[in-house]
Design a protein around this motif. Structure first.
Motif, PDB file in Angstrom:
ATOM      1  N   PRO A  47       0.453  -1.129   0.143  1.00 18.65           N
ATOM      2  CA  PRO A  47      -0.213   0.213  -0.185  1.00 18.65           C
ATOM      3  C   PRO A  47       0.380   0.808  -0.314  1.00 18.65           C
ATOM      4  CG  PRO A  47      -0.078  -1.542   1.998  1.00 18.65           C
ATOM      5  CD  PRO A  47       0.780  -2.071   1.120  1.00 18.65           C
ATOM      6  N   THR A  48       1.789   1.218  -0.117  1.00 19.97           N
ATOM      7  CA  THR A  48       2.982   2.721   0.010  1.00 19.97           C
ATOM      8  C   THR A  48       3.602   2.448  -1.824  1.00 19.97           C
ATOM      9  OG1 THR A  48       5.079   1.329   0.430  1.00 19.97           O
ATOM     10  CG2 THR A  48       3.918   2.571   1.902  1.00 19.97           C
ATOM     11  N   ALA A  63      -3.674  11.007  -9.293  1.00 18.73           N
ATOM     12  CA  ALA A  63      -4.666  11.125  -8.988  1.00 18.73           C
ATOM     13  C   ALA A  63      -5.193  10.242  -8.180  1.00 18.73           C
ATOM     14  CB  ALA A  63      -4.471   9.481 -10.267  1.00 18.73           C
ATOM     15  N   SER A  64      -6.894  10.134  -7.893  1.00 19.57           N
ATOM     16  CA  SER A  64      -7.047  10.524  -7.092  1.00 19.57           C
ATOM     17  C   SER A  64      -8.557   8.916  -7.328  1.00 19.57           C
ATOM     18  CB  SER A  64      -7.659  10.834  -6.033  1.00 19.57           C
ATOM     19  OG  SER A  64      -8.112  10.415  -5.175  1.00 19.57           O
ATOM     20  N   LEU A  65      -8.585   7.727  -5.944  1.00 22.39           N
ATOM     21  CA  LEU A  65     -10.338   7.245  -6.667  1.00 22.39           C
ATOM     22  C   LEU A  65     -10.774   6.475  -5.462  1.00 22.39           C
ATOM     23  CD1 LEU A  65     -11.474   6.270  -9.165  1.00 22.39           C
ATOM     24  CD2 LEU A  65     -10.479   3.915  -9.105  1.00 22.39           C
ATOM     25  N   GLN A  76      -9.202  -0.184  -0.411  1.00 23.19           N
ATOM     26  CA  GLN A  76      -8.016  -1.155  -1.182  1.00 23.19           C
ATOM     27  C   GLN A  76      -6.711  -0.415  -1.523  1.00 23.19           C
ATOM     28  OE1 GLN A  76     -10.646  -3.993  -2.655  1.00 23.19           O
ATOM     29  NE2 GLN A  76      -9.660  -5.128  -2.290  1.00 23.19           N
ATOM     30  N   SER A  77      -5.535  -0.647  -1.958  1.00 25.42           N
ATOM     31  CA  SER A  77      -4.811   0.002  -2.262  1.00 25.42           C
ATOM     32  C   SER A  77      -4.744  -0.850  -3.927  1.00 25.42           C
ATOM     33  CB  SER A  77      -3.278  -0.996  -1.867  1.00 25.42           C
ATOM     34  OG  SER A  77      -2.974  -0.440  -0.144  1.00 25.42           O
ATOM     35  N   LYS A  78      -4.556   0.628  -5.009  1.00 24.84           N
ATOM     36  CA  LYS A  78      -4.482   0.489  -6.115  1.00 24.84           C
ATOM     37  C   LYS A  78      -3.509   1.382  -6.825  1.00 24.84           C
ATOM     38  CE  LYS A  78      -8.944   1.526  -4.857  1.00 24.84           C
ATOM     39  NZ  LYS A  78     -10.495   1.355  -5.275  1.00 24.84           N
ATOM     40  N   VAL A  79      -2.910   0.888  -8.228  1.00 28.91           N
ATOM     41  CA  VAL A  79      -2.362   1.566  -9.143  1.00 28.91           C
ATOM     42  C   VAL A  79      -3.578   2.014 -10.070  1.00 28.91           C
ATOM     43  CG1 VAL A  79      -0.689   1.594 -10.455  1.00 28.91           C
ATOM     44  CG2 VAL A  79      -0.154   0.257  -7.961  1.00 28.91           C
ATOM     45  N   ILE A 113      -7.229   0.567 -13.390  1.00 31.11           N
ATOM     46  CA  ILE A 113      -7.229   0.038 -12.254  1.00 31.11           C
ATOM     47  C   ILE A 113      -6.577  -0.624 -11.505  1.00 31.11           C
ATOM     48  CG2 ILE A 113      -7.900   0.127 -10.162  1.00 31.11           C
ATOM     49  CD1 ILE A 113     -10.062   1.431 -11.451  1.00 31.11           C
ATOM     50  N   ILE A 114      -5.121  -1.300 -11.411  1.00 26.69           N
ATOM     51  CA  ILE A 114      -4.969  -2.391 -11.087  1.00 26.69           C
ATOM     52  C   ILE A 114      -5.101  -2.389  -9.468  1.00 26.69           C
ATOM     53  CG2 ILE A 114      -2.424  -3.886 -11.394  1.00 26.69           C
ATOM     54  CD1 ILE A 114      -1.535  -2.493 -13.492  1.00 26.69           C
TER      55      ILE A 114
END
Length: 415
Positions: free
Chosen positions: A135-136, A147-149, A153-156, A177-178
């Protein structure tokens, strides 16, 4: 560095207004050109903030813009990285507002929206490092998180180009979204089950986000194609139910049994801006029915969204973040939304679904036919959508649950 006095709000690359304030005290005002073109009362940014000349200063402003940001530990980490307090939505949007859910961008005065695909190409190793570090974030020099969503949950967020992945910095539009499996996942096989459930929804004829399962180094991840991006990578606008209802993200699960359900509020709020109120109500009922059928205990108000067209038309967005959590984890019993005053998944029946839709104004025959069609179609499609390893039981359990609901009972969680 101090925060700017105001942030410019863009929609589809066009300036529509200004955001001002700090922490929980935010205000938003549409610019005069936007009011003149669209007219007072029209829906542009959010159902909770129709176009008007007067400045918005109530909770709807914070709840909408805060809803663009992630939650929980992800948010706390980003706040720490950027030297702002966790509740400071204004401060976080100053650095993270360049690419958000939908077609909105929130930018400092000196920053202009970038071209949709102005993203920096990444090597395979760079992509793998970014996913594995969650998550870092361990990012190459010059790759800043802009970017923001929403979500916990952690995502790229990345942009897929013809020859590989790219980093959506400087306001470029992310297209995918990954989301890797959490290292401390409470529900095993959650991501493969999400991919299967969304594939099942599509096979049953329901609009659903397109996904795939991929491996990045040591991490397996679900890759989600963003439905709020067009084929050319440009932004399409949407908002989730919490934003439309002016609810804080922390209240995404419906709690008490209010006189009018959240689903009823959405049905009534959106109907005047739909092409057909009955068609919208049927689409909403289909989504709720499918989430009940698969036992989705995470179908809360941030996991349903509305698509807002440039012409003001409101439609239900495709299904996303859909997984059979109850069938994998017995404690996942919260339906997310009350259905005819029943909030617990194991006790909701077909009659609850029909009664809920009738309360919105949909005819009983239309409600019953819509619900039964979803159950029949999904049960039939389950046999043709191969389940991942260790989840094969879902192909038999879903048809069984459909039969139980069609027979007037509740749906069991085991074969």
């Amino acid at each position: 560095m101090s925060a700017p006095r105001f942030l410019n709000v863009f929609l589809r690359g066009r300036h529509i207004g200004e955001l001002r304030g700090k922490d929980l005290r935010l205000s938003f005002q549409y610019d005069s050109a936007t009011v003149a073109e669209y007219g007072a009362g029209s829906i542009l940014l959010s159902l909770s903030m129709p176009v008007r000349r007067k400045r918005y200063e109530g909770p709807e402003v914070y709840n909408y813009f805060d809803g663009l940001l992630p939650e929980g530990q992800v948010r706390a980490h980003l706040a720490s990285q950027n030297n702002v307090s966790t509740p400071d939505a204004y401060g976080l949007l100053t650095v993270l507002g360049a690419d958000c859910a939908g077609a909105v961008q929130v930018l400092p005065p000196e920053v202009e929206p970038e071209a949709p695909l102005a993203a920096a190409p990444m090597t395979e190793d760079q992509v793998t490092a970014a996913v594995e570090s969650l998550p870092t974030w361990e990012l190459p020099e010059g790759f800043l998180v802009t970017a923001s969503l929403g979500g916990v949950q952690s995502k790229v967020l990345l942009t897929r180009l013809a020859d590989g992945w790219a980093w959506p910095g400087r306001g470029a539009a992310s297209t995918h979204i990954i989301k890797p499996a959490p290292t401390d996942a409470a529900i095993p096989l959650l991501l493969p089950s999400e991919h299967w459930a969304l594939s099942l929804a599509a096979a049953a004829g329901l609009p659903a986000a397109s996904t795939s399962m991929e491996t990045f180094g040591s991490r397996q991840a679900i890759v989600v194609e963003r439905f709020d991006r067009s084929d050319d990578g440009s932004r399409l606008h949407q908002e989730d139910f919490t934003q439309a209802l002016s609810l804080p993200s922390s209240s995404k699960y419906e709690g008490g049994l209010a006189a009018r359900s959240r689903l009823g509020q959405i049905a009534g709020l959106a109907a005047p801006f739909t092409r057909s109120a009955d068609a919208f109500h049927c689409d909403l009922l289909r989504a709720i029915t499918f989430n009940l059928l698969i036992g989705n205990g995470d179908a809360h108000s941030k996991n349903y969204s509305l698509s807002l067209g440039d012409n003001g038309e409101v439609r239900l967005a495709p299904l996303y973040d859909v997984a059979p959590t109850l069938l994998l984890y017995a404690q996942s019993v919260n339906a997310g939304h009350a259905v005819n005053r029943q909030i617990r998944l194991p006790y909701i029946t077909l009659e609850h679904l029909v009664a809920e839709a009738v309360s919105w104004g949909l005819g009983e025959d239309a409600a019953r036919n819509t619900t039964e069609a979803v159950l029949h179609d999904a049960a039939e499609a389950a046999a043709d959508v191969p389940a991942p390893v260790d989840l094969e039981f879902l192909q038999d359990l879903i048809p069984k649950r459909a039969s139980q609901l069609l027979a007037g009972g509740t749906a069991g969680r085991t074969l």
